[in-house]
Design an enzyme around this catalytic site. Structure first.
Site, mmCIF file in Angstrom:
data_model
loop_
_atom_site.group_PDB
_atom_site.id
_atom_site.type_symbol
_atom_site.label_atom_id
_atom_site.label_comp_id
_atom_site.label_asym_id
_atom_site.label_seq_id
_atom_site.Cartn_x
_atom_site.Cartn_y
_atom_site.Cartn_z
ATOM 1 C CG HIS A 309 -26.542 13.634 -42.207
ATOM 2 N ND1 HIS A 309 -26.375 12.272 -42.210
ATOM 3 C CD2 HIS A 309 -27.871 13.872 -42.117
ATOM 4 C CE1 HIS A 309 -27.569 11.707 -42.155
ATOM 5 N NE2 HIS A 309 -28.495 12.645 -42.093
ATOM 6 C CG ASP A 366 -33.774 19.028 -40.216
ATOM 7 O OD1 ASP A 366 -34.911 18.783 -40.643
ATOM 8 O OD2 ASP A 366 -33.128 18.248 -39.504
HETATM 9 N N1 CMC Z 1 -21.869 22.704 -36.161
HETATM 10 C C1 CMC Z 1 -20.599 22.734 -35.704
HETATM 11 N N2 CMC Z 1 -19.803 21.663 -35.603
HETATM 12 C C2 CMC Z 1 -20.336 20.478 -35.967
HETATM 13 C C3 CMC Z 1 -21.633 20.362 -36.461
HETATM 14 C C4 CMC Z 1 -22.410 21.540 -36.555
HETATM 15 N N3 CMC Z 1 -23.669 21.494 -36.996
HETATM 16 N N4 CMC Z 1 -21.892 19.060 -36.746
HETATM 17 C C5 CMC Z 1 -20.768 18.391 -36.457
HETATM 18 N N5 CMC Z 1 -19.824 19.237 -35.988
HETATM 19 C C6 CMC Z 1 -18.449 18.910 -35.620
HETATM 20 C C7 CMC Z 1 -18.371 17.981 -34.441
HETATM 21 O O1 CMC Z 1 -18.338 18.733 -33.242
HETATM 22 C C8 CMC Z 1 -17.087 17.246 -34.729
HETATM 23 O O2 CMC Z 1 -16.020 18.132 -34.424
HETATM 24 P P1 CMC Z 1 -14.579 17.562 -33.872
HETATM 25 O O3 CMC Z 1 -14.100 16.631 -34.948
HETATM 26 O O4 CMC Z 1 -13.756 18.765 -33.710
HETATM 27 O O5 CMC Z 1 -14.901 16.855 -32.591
HETATM 28 C C9 CMC Z 1 -17.078 17.094 -36.242
HETATM 29 O O6 CMC Z 1 -17.896 18.179 -36.710
HETATM 30 C C10 CMC Z 1 -17.583 15.792 -36.766
HETATM 31 O O7 CMC Z 1 -18.880 15.586 -36.309
HETATM 32 P P2 CMC Z 1 -19.603 14.241 -36.713
HETATM 33 O O8 CMC Z 1 -18.968 13.119 -35.966
HETATM 34 O O9 CMC Z 1 -19.646 14.140 -38.182
HETATM 35 O O10 CMC Z 1 -21.044 14.532 -36.247
HETATM 36 P P3 CMC Z 1 -22.031 13.517 -35.600
HETATM 37 O O11 CMC Z 1 -22.178 12.342 -36.498
HETATM 38 O O12 CMC Z 1 -21.673 13.268 -34.190
HETATM 39 O O13 CMC Z 1 -23.349 14.366 -35.610
HETATM 40 C C11 CMC Z 1 -25.171 15.603 -36.326
HETATM 41 C C12 CMC Z 1 -24.181 14.508 -36.694
HETATM 42 C C13 CMC Z 1 -26.214 15.709 -37.433
HETATM 43 C C14 CMC Z 1 -25.864 15.235 -35.026
HETATM 44 C C15 CMC Z 1 -24.376 16.926 -36.188
HETATM 45 O O14 CMC Z 1 -23.780 17.267 -37.422
HETATM 46 C C16 CMC Z 1 -25.223 18.060 -35.657
HETATM 47 O O15 CMC Z 1 -25.395 18.185 -34.456
HETATM 48 N N6 CMC Z 1 -25.790 18.916 -36.587
HETATM 49 C C17 CMC Z 1 -26.669 19.972 -36.146
HETATM 50 C C18 CMC Z 1 -28.052 19.392 -35.881
HETATM 51 C C19 CMC Z 1 -28.770 19.035 -37.150
HETATM 52 O O16 CMC Z 1 -28.804 19.816 -38.094
HETATM 53 N N7 CMC Z 1 -29.394 17.841 -37.164
HETATM 54 C C20 CMC Z 1 -30.186 17.366 -38.285
HETATM 55 C C21 CMC Z 1 -29.561 16.180 -38.964
HETATM 56 S S1 CMC Z 1 -30.300 15.834 -40.578
HETATM 57 C C22 CMC Z 1 -31.918 15.394 -40.217
HETATM 58 C C23 CMC Z 1 -32.005 14.120 -39.462
HETATM 59 O O17 CMC Z 1 -31.608 13.071 -39.979
HETATM 60 O O18 CMC Z 1 -32.528 14.180 -38.359
#
Ligand code: CMC
Length: 432
Positions: A309, A366
């Site tokens: 998240h 989700d």
């Molecule tokens: N699977 C694998 N790696 C992940 C994931 C995941 N689901 N989420 C984050 N990471 C990795 C990301 O690649 C990064 O790695 P590194 O540091 O090596 O570059 C690290 O974790 C930190 O990521 P972050 O900066 O905390 O993530 P973000 O803020 O850019 O993205 C997110 C948040 C929700 C878009 C992401 O976690 C994601 O894509 N999750 C899967 C999709 C999902 O379940 N979305 C629903 C969110 S909750 C409902 C809503 O509010 O819509």
């Protein structure tokens, strides 16, 4: 809310920036005058460190897994409230009195129908159109059907805002059910004099030859799941609604933009992606190892859906409530779902894995919501529409804060330009 100042030293110049402290101790440096005073802006790609507004709707502490609507913890609302009451709370700021609750419920009921002319819009949509594409078009179209409410100025007539809000919540729900029926080639059902969630289930599942009979456990589960989605601070779709609203755009137009933002797989669309992932694991007879390994590759396209998240670096409290409710709902309905076992095993495996531990990636809202939607008979391609129905109060509350802020400015972030420096036009004949 301003008390002390922060000092920034830049280009041998020292400037004082006011500090803001929110009611829960959230701290911010007020940088509104930074560019004017120094020529600098703060660069914050994705706005992860930027407070775009002051808001009194929802408090979220991602480090400690806390979520409160208008001060009330989500766990208490999940236990004691229902969707319509929480919607009222989110929009109006207080739990309703008995009379306010009754009036709000009546207004939702009176505005549950979709005009005959508007119903004809469905004829133009292919049966296999993505449900969220239909929903965003029709929510935008509400501005055409209610031109008198397509304004951003309700301050002179607050009852008109009440009506617009009720139309939005009630019709997004009805449109959601109509989209389901359209994509299945089923006739539309007319809303009845029923509570909000029962009406939705009737609109979805009644047939001309057989009325849907309410099952209290199903209604209760639907109430819970919609309530759990009712608001979530400055997420992508809510910020979109605020941004569009800041231009003076009306409520319905702003909500349509929110629906579009929600549709993306990293936001509301994740609930569909989670279900597809769980189904693939089930069909392949895998234990999830392949998905976990792929997710660790760091590629955006392979993320473990329903995990991580932007703000929670701890358990998403909504995932805790919904995760627990899954088993209870299935039990009450006398159903079992192999995908629940798969989800639970996947969660356990990820929570033991260094990749997820070190990045503080936990299940989000989700991850388990689809199991409940499935138990209620809602098909996977409708999951994000369900999220939109649930999120409508939060969008409305946030839009209202923008529209009623006399000192508000249009949302207009800046950028760091990294394109070509100035160059002179080259006539076609001289281009290589
Ligand atoms: N699977 C694998 N790696 C992940 C994931 C995941 N689901 N989420 C984050 N990471 C990795 C990301 O690649 C990064 O790695 P590194 O540091 O090596 O570059 C690290 O974790 C930190 O990521 P972050 O900066 O905390 O993530 P973000 O803020 O850019 O993205 C997110 C948040 C929700 C878009 C992401 O976690 C994601 O894509 N999750 C899967 C999709 C999902 O379940 N979305 C629903 C969110 S909750 C409902 C809503 O509010 O819509």
């Amino acid at each position: 809310m301003q008390s002390k100042t922060a000092t920034l030293r830049i280009d041998d110049k020292e400037i004082a920036l006011p500090v803001m402290i929110g009611t829960e101790g959230e701290k911010a440096v007020d940088a509104r005058k930074l560019r004017q005073d120094t020529g600098y802006i703060f660069y914050d790609q994705g706005y992860g460190n930027t407070g775009s507004c002051e808001s009194a709707v929802t408090y979220l502490d991602g480090d400690n897994g806390i979520l409160r609507h208008r001060g009330y913890p989500i766990e208490q609302l999940a236990e004691h409230s229902e969707f319509v009451e929480t919607a009222y709370l989110v929009i109006y700021g207080e739990l309703p009195t008995q009379e306010q609750r009754k009036n709000f419920g009546n207004l939702l009921r009176e505005n549950a129908h979709v005009e005959t002319q508007m119903q004809r819009l469905f004829e133009g949509f292919p049966k296999d159109a993505p449900p969220m594409a239909i929903l965003s078009s029709l929510v935008g179209a509400l501005a055409a059907y209610y031109p008198q409410l397509a304004t951003n100025n309700f301050e002179k007539d607050l009852q008109q805002f009440d009506l617009a809000a009720a139309i939005a919540i009630s019709k997004i729900r009805t449109l959601g059910a109509m989209i389901y029926r359209h994509t299945r080639g089923l006739p539309f059902m007319h809303p009845k004099d029923l509570p909000f969630c029962d009406n939705f289930l009737h609109l979805m599942f009644s047939e001309p030859y057989q009325e849907y009979v309410s099952i209290p456990e199903v209604t209760q589960a639907l109430n819970l799941i919609l309530l759990m989605h009712s608001d979530h601070e400055q997420n992508c779709s809510t910020s979109t609604v605020r941004m569009v609203g800041s231009s003076g755009a009306n409520l319905f137009t702003s909500l349509a933009a929110g629906v579009n933002a929600l549709s993306g797989p990293l936001h509301g669309g994740a609930n569909v992606a989670v279900m597809q992932m769980l189904q693939s694991i089930h069909d392949e007879g895998d234990d999830g190892t392949r998905f976990i390994a792929a997710a660790k590759s760091g590629s955006k396209g392979n993320r473990l859906m329903g995990f991580g998240h932007a703000v929670y670096k701890n358990f998403d409290p909504r995932a805790r409530v919904i995760g627990k409710a899954c088993g209870v709902v299935l039990n009450k309905l006398g159903k079992s779902d192999p995908l629940l076992d798969i989800a639970q095993n996947l969660e356990q495996a990820a929570l033991k894995d260094d990749y997820f531990i070190s990045r503080k990636l936990y299940p989000n809202v989700d991850f388990y919501s689809g199991i409940i939607f499935r138990a209620l008979g809602i098909p996977t391609n409708m999951f994000t529409v369900m999220f939109a129905i649930g999120r409508s109060p939060g969008w409305i509350a946030n839009w209202r804060e923008v529209a009623s802020n006399a000192k508000g400015r249009i949302y207009r972030p800046r950028q760091i330009f990294v394109g070509s420096p100035k160059r002179d036009y080259v006539p076609m004949a001289k281009r290589s």
